[in-house]
Design a protein around this motif. Sequence first.
Motif, PDB file in Angstrom:
ATOM      1  N   VAL A 124       5.054  47.919   3.730  1.00 30.53           N
ATOM      2  CA  VAL A 124       6.185  47.384   4.486  1.00 30.53           C
ATOM      3  C   VAL A 124       5.680  46.909   5.846  1.00 30.53           C
ATOM      4  O   VAL A 124       4.923  47.612   6.519  1.00 30.53           O
ATOM      5  CB  VAL A 124       7.287  48.448   4.662  1.00 30.53           C
ATOM      6  CG1 VAL A 124       8.440  47.906   5.474  1.00 30.53           C
ATOM      7  CG2 VAL A 124       7.780  48.930   3.301  1.00 30.53           C
ATOM      8  N   PHE A 125       6.107  45.714   6.251  1.00 32.65           N
ATOM      9  CA  PHE A 125       5.673  45.099   7.495  1.00 32.65           C
ATOM     10  C   PHE A 125       6.884  44.638   8.297  1.00 32.65           C
ATOM     11  O   PHE A 125       7.844  44.116   7.726  1.00 32.65           O
ATOM     12  CB  PHE A 125       4.800  43.866   7.225  1.00 32.65           C
ATOM     13  CG  PHE A 125       3.654  44.131   6.293  1.00 32.65           C
ATOM     14  CD1 PHE A 125       2.450  44.609   6.766  1.00 32.65           C
ATOM     15  CD2 PHE A 125       3.787  43.918   4.923  1.00 32.65           C
ATOM     16  CE1 PHE A 125       1.395  44.851   5.910  1.00 32.65           C
ATOM     17  CE2 PHE A 125       2.740  44.154   4.062  1.00 32.65           C
ATOM     18  CZ  PHE A 125       1.534  44.631   4.562  1.00 32.65           C
ATOM     19  N   GLN A 126       6.813  44.803   9.605  1.00 30.79           N
ATOM     20  CA  GLN A 126       7.814  44.230  10.500  1.00 30.79           C
ATOM     21  C   GLN A 126       7.309  42.846  10.880  1.00 30.79           C
ATOM     22  O   GLN A 126       6.152  42.696  11.258  1.00 30.79           O
ATOM     23  CB  GLN A 126       7.977  45.081  11.768  1.00 30.79           C
ATOM     24  CG  GLN A 126       8.372  46.509  11.515  1.00 30.79           C
ATOM     25  CD  GLN A 126       9.752  46.646  10.903  1.00 30.79           C
ATOM     26  OE1 GLN A 126      10.639  45.838  11.122  1.00 30.79           O
ATOM     27  NE2 GLN A 126       9.941  47.690  10.110  1.00 30.79           N
ATOM     28  N   VAL A 127       8.139  41.814  10.755  1.00 26.19           N
ATOM     29  CA  VAL A 127       7.733  40.458  11.099  1.00 26.19           C
ATOM     30  C   VAL A 127       8.680  39.894  12.148  1.00 26.19           C
ATOM     31  O   VAL A 127       9.831  40.318  12.257  1.00 26.19           O
ATOM     32  CB  VAL A 127       7.686  39.527   9.862  1.00 26.19           C
ATOM     33  CG1 VAL A 127       6.589  39.949   8.908  1.00 26.19           C
ATOM     34  CG2 VAL A 127       9.012  39.484   9.151  1.00 26.19           C
ATOM     35  N   GLN A 128       8.173  38.916  12.906  1.00 25.00           N
ATOM     36  CA  GLN A 128       8.988  38.293  13.944  1.00 25.00           C
ATOM     37  C   GLN A 128      10.016  37.336  13.342  1.00 25.00           C
ATOM     38  O   GLN A 128      11.178  37.360  13.708  1.00 25.00           O
ATOM     39  CB  GLN A 128       8.086  37.532  14.926  1.00 25.00           C
ATOM     40  CG  GLN A 128       7.132  38.434  15.669  1.00 25.00           C
ATOM     41  CD  GLN A 128       7.850  39.458  16.520  1.00 25.00           C
ATOM     42  OE1 GLN A 128       8.877  39.164  17.126  1.00 25.00           O
ATOM     43  NE2 GLN A 128       7.341  40.673  16.546  1.00 25.00           N
ATOM     44  N   GLN A 129       9.549  36.505  12.410  1.00 30.59           N
ATOM     45  CA  GLN A 129      10.436  35.535  11.774  1.00 30.59           C
ATOM     46  C   GLN A 129      10.214  35.578  10.274  1.00 30.59           C
ATOM     47  O   GLN A 129       9.073  35.607   9.818  1.00 30.59           O
ATOM     48  CB  GLN A 129      10.139  34.115  12.263  1.00 30.59           C
ATOM     49  CG  GLN A 129      10.352  33.928  13.736  1.00 30.59           C
ATOM     50  CD  GLN A 129       9.907  32.541  14.175  1.00 30.59           C
ATOM     51  OE1 GLN A 129       9.285  31.807  13.428  1.00 30.59           O
ATOM     52  NE2 GLN A 129      10.244  32.192  15.397  1.00 30.59           N
TER      53      GLN A 129
END
Length: 132
Positions: free
Chosen positions: A48-53
């Motif tokens: 799982v990754f947090q992305v900006q857009q």
Amino acid sequence: MLFHFRRKEIPWEVVDSKAIEPVHMYYDEDKDFDISSIGDVDSCGRYVFQVQQSNNTTELQNAVVFARQQLLKEVGKKGYNVLLSESWDLTIYRRGKRHRVQVNYCGRPARIVGDLPTLRPPPFMQVLQDTI
């Protein structure tokens, strides 16, 4: 009796999803290599990754590549060094202005003796060009 109510949290909303079925990564025309062992079952990892857009194709592709690298590290701990077949699915979630990407990467691990064949990119990365 005292009840403690949890604060109402906003759930993550699914924005988009892409999936690639298992694809063989090496074929007969490839350089000859000796396979000493093949895993009994596919190995899978969830990352799982947090992305900006969520519409940034480069971030999505980097997430898939990183997930593959992590899976190769995991199967390396079991004595394998390649994935004969690979598949992945990517789901983009949104909660307010925040975005999260979940990548499930699977592959059939194998042990190759001698020189390893060149590592190809994950299969069908072009699918991510059409995201959002």
